[in-house]
Motif scaffolding. Structure first.
Motif: not given
Length: 198
Positions: A27, A93, A95-98
């Motif tokens: 990712r 960072y 979890p991160s959405d971006e």
């Protein structure tokens, strides 16, 4: 007479590592900025990382004119993997959405600092660091300090942190084979005399 070289891994054809290089998705996007002095280094671990990751790019140079576009791919936040007083641990960072664009300078510490000096945009990026206590498998080089890892090892540790529980250990297979090959070439006795723990 020079030996025939594999055009992909740049190793001598007789020591090609391509069968060991994985094909991994991530990712996180990895941008490796390699100092030119590293390109022909026998242990070019940045190249191995770039070949093994589908979402990675390796660019060689000292000054990167297209840095503004390289550092701003749509949907990613750029972070520089490099120590500094204001560096955030990568765990911050998760979890991160971006997803992150992880920018990794490749070279000796001196050359990596030079890349930052010559590219102010790079030096201005928010910095991230790895968890302390990482132990390098790079048995051919004396680490300059605790936690000093080769480029491929640092990338593996960073991705394991950002994308757990996905494992990026397969990226280390060609690296370990490379080291074993170098040790075999120099002979066990020479290796023990010059590199084994004292």
């Amino acid at each position: 007479m020079s030996r025939i070289q594999c055009p992909r891994c740049l190793r001598p054809q007789s020591h090609c590592l391509c069968t060991l290089i994985p094909n991994l998705d991530s990712r996180t996007r990895v941008l490796l900025l390699q100092h030119p002095s590293e390109v022909n280094h026998a242990l070019n671990t940045a190249r191995l990382a770039a070949l093994g990751l589908n979402n990675a790019e390796l660019i060689v140079g000292e000054v990167f004119d297209d840095l503004p576009s390289l550092l701003n791919p749509p949907g990613y936040r750029a972070r520089l993997l490099f120590p500094g007083d204001d560096a955030q641990p990568l765990q911050a960072y998760v979890p991160s959405d971006e997803p992150l664009l992880l920018v990794v300078p490749d070279g000796t510490w001196r050359k990596a600092r030079k890349l930052l000096h010559l590219n102010p945009l790079l030096a201005a990026l928010p910095r991230v660091t790895l968890a302390e206590g990482g132990v390098s498998r790079y048995r051919l080089r004396k680490a300059p300090g605790p936690g000093a890892l080769s480029t491929v090892e640092a990338i593996v540790q960073a991705l394991q942190t950002l994308e757990a529980p996905t494992s990026f250990e397969p990226l280390l297979r060609p690296f370990e084979a490379l080291i074993e090959g170098q040790i075999a070439a120099m002979g066990e006795e020479t290796f023990r005399r010059n590199h084994a723990e004292k």
